[in-house]
Scaffold this active site. Structure first.
Site, PDB file in Angstrom:
ATOM      1  N   LYS A   1       0.543  -0.884  -0.113  1.00 53.08           N
ATOM      2  CA  LYS A   1      -0.252  -0.279  -0.042  1.00 53.08           C
ATOM      3  C   LYS A   1       1.196   1.078  -0.037  1.00 53.08           C
ATOM      4  O   LYS A   1       2.072   1.696   1.215  1.00 53.08           O
ATOM      5  CB  LYS A   1      -1.145   0.757   0.909  1.00 53.08           C
ATOM      6  CG  LYS A   1      -1.795   1.214   1.620  1.00 53.08           C
ATOM      7  CD  LYS A   1      -2.882   1.144   2.316  1.00 53.08           C
ATOM      8  CE  LYS A   1      -2.202   1.860   3.434  1.00 53.08           C
ATOM      9  NZ  LYS A   1      -1.835   2.986   4.270  1.00 53.08           N
TER      10      LYS A   1
ATOM     11  N   LYS B   1      -7.006   8.333  -1.253  1.00 56.36           N
ATOM     12  CA  LYS B   1      -7.995   8.850  -0.455  1.00 56.36           C
ATOM     13  C   LYS B   1      -8.965  10.073  -0.761  1.00 56.36           C
ATOM     14  O   LYS B   1      -8.776  11.305   0.157  1.00 56.36           O
ATOM     15  CB  LYS B   1      -7.844   8.636   1.124  1.00 56.36           C
ATOM     16  CG  LYS B   1      -7.721   7.800   1.983  1.00 56.36           C
ATOM     17  CD  LYS B   1      -7.549   7.847   3.297  1.00 56.36           C
ATOM     18  CE  LYS B   1      -7.487   6.985   4.329  1.00 56.36           C
ATOM     19  NZ  LYS B   1      -5.454   6.255   3.997  1.00 56.36           N
TER      20      LYS B   1
ATOM     21  N   THR C   1     -11.318   6.238  11.467  1.00 56.18           N
ATOM     22  CA  THR C   1     -10.678   5.568  12.280  1.00 56.18           C
ATOM     23  C   THR C   1     -10.356   6.201  13.593  1.00 56.18           C
ATOM     24  O   THR C   1     -10.694   5.978  15.273  1.00 56.18           O
ATOM     25  CB  THR C   1     -10.131   3.856  12.226  1.00 56.18           C
ATOM     26  OG1 THR C   1      -8.718   4.216  12.094  1.00 56.18           O
ATOM     27  CG2 THR C   1     -11.078   3.273  12.459  1.00 56.18           C
TER      28      THR C   1
HETATM   29  O1  C5P Z   1       0.985   0.520  11.128  1.00 64.09           O
HETATM   30  P1  C5P Z   1       0.292   0.063  11.172  1.00 64.09           P
HETATM   31  O2  C5P Z   1      -0.899  -0.933  10.906  1.00 64.09           O
HETATM   32  O3  C5P Z   1      -1.074   0.433  12.018  1.00 64.09           O
HETATM   33  O4  C5P Z   1      -0.497   0.745   9.572  1.00 64.09           O
HETATM   34  C1  C5P Z   1      -2.341   0.716   9.199  1.00 64.09           C
HETATM   35  C2  C5P Z   1      -1.972   1.422   7.525  1.00 64.09           C
HETATM   36  O5  C5P Z   1      -3.887   1.582   7.758  1.00 64.09           O
HETATM   37  C3  C5P Z   1      -1.681   2.732   7.707  1.00 64.09           C
HETATM   38  O6  C5P Z   1      -1.329   3.123   6.221  1.00 64.09           O
HETATM   39  C4  C5P Z   1      -3.140   4.092   8.463  1.00 64.09           C
HETATM   40  O7  C5P Z   1      -3.057   5.162   7.498  1.00 64.09           O
HETATM   41  C5  C5P Z   1      -4.105   3.037   7.122  1.00 64.09           C
HETATM   42  N1  C5P Z   1      -5.383   2.760   7.800  1.00 64.09           N
HETATM   43  C6  C5P Z   1      -5.879   3.023   9.016  1.00 64.09           C
HETATM   44  N2  C5P Z   1      -7.072   3.151   9.338  1.00 64.09           N
HETATM   45  C7  C5P Z   1      -8.102   3.620   8.287  1.00 64.09           C
HETATM   46  C8  C5P Z   1      -7.345   3.723   7.543  1.00 64.09           C
HETATM   47  C9  C5P Z   1      -6.115   3.505   7.020  1.00 64.09           C
HETATM   48  O8  C5P Z   1      -4.814   2.485   9.854  1.00 64.09           O
HETATM   49  N3  C5P Z   1      -8.971   3.895   9.205  1.00 64.09           N
END
Ligand code: C5P
Length: 246
Positions: A41, A70, A127
């Site tokens: 991603k 986004k 979130t």
């Molecule tokens: O490090 P971690 O596993 O928490 O990363 C989660 C990824 O998912 C990050 O790129 C974060 O920006 C993204 N994300 C998130 N919650 C959301 C949407 C996207 O944690 N609701």
């Protein structure tokens, strides 16, 4: 290489959220993750710094790219932005569902023309937003109800998938038509640090709840051996898919 998503696929794939400080750090991690890493991603931090060239380079190494931009603007501007991505070898792209039905329908139509093999995903309620934050914006629904409302709006407009918390999977899969792709961040392998994620599930739990793709960042990025962490998650997923929980 651009790969079409299989809407009917049963296995759950791991996507590495490549949120890092520099292109060289990104390349080191990708190297360390090895062939176990199939999906990456790319968010704004990386895309604004390293650009489409980096996306093309990763795709030419055989990685599937989820471009997490986004997008959120007026319908014409969103559609034109997607047209600008037309030749990029990406497999998924995000827009904000709160851009509204007209914008989402325009984006879905433009995707079919410009990126026919990629899936458009809608982000519902971030979130980081709680009920109080929504109320201050004038949204009186609970976050859960607002997520369902926006997810329905998006899928009715032709959007192929939803980014959501794994905790929302059961209510969303009941509310939406079959065949919608669910992509979930907020995943933590058992025993790993939560960081700022508050409502998490393990990979096996999220997969059994219906996630098609798991977005995982820090548990892999901060690991001494990213290859082993990804392999461990993939093994956990494979065994949970063989022996579903009752
Ligand atoms: O490090 P971690 O596993 O928490 O990363 C989660 C990824 O998912 C990050 O790129 C974060 O920006 C993204 N994300 C998130 N919650 C959301 C949407 C996207 O944690 N609701």
């Amino acid at each position: 290489m651009m790969l079409a998503l299989m809407q009917t696929q049963k296995s759950t794939e791991v996507i590495l959220a490549l949120d890092v400080e520099s292109r060289s750090r990104a390349e080191t991690i990708i190297q360390a993750a090895g062939e176990n890493l199939k999906w990456i991603k790319i968010g704004l931090q990386t895309y604004l710094r390293d650009g489409p060239t980096f996306v093309c380079d990763l795709a030419s190494e055989g990685k599937n790219i989820f471009l997490d931009l986004k997008l959120h603007d007026i319908p014409n501007t969103m559609a034109k932005a997607i047209e600008s991505l037309a030749n990029l070898p990406i497999s998924m792209l995000t827009v904000h569902a709160s851009a509204g039905s007209e914008a989402l329908a325009r984006c879905s139509d433009t995707m079919r023309e410009a990126l026919p093999e990629a899936t458009l995903l809608a982000v519902t309620v971030l979130t980081s937003m709680n009920a109080e934050n929504l109320n201050r914006l004038g949204v009186m629904n609970t976050p859960e109800d607002q997520v369902t409302r926006l997810a329905k709006l998006a899928t009715e407009a032709g959007v192929g998938g939803i980014v959501c918390s794994p905790k929302e999977l059961s209510s969303l899969s009941d509310a939406l038509p079959s065949g919608v792709t669910f992509v979930t961040p907020g995943i933590r392998p058992a025993g790993s640090d939560l960081g700022d994620q508050k409502r998490v599930m393990t990979p096996a739990e999220a997969s059994q709840a219906g996630a098609n793709y798991l977005v995982i960042g820090r548990p892999i990025l901060e690991a001494e051996n990213p290859y082993e962490v990804i392999a461990g998650i993939q093994e956990e997923l494979a065994s949970s898919q063989q022996s579903p929980l009752s």
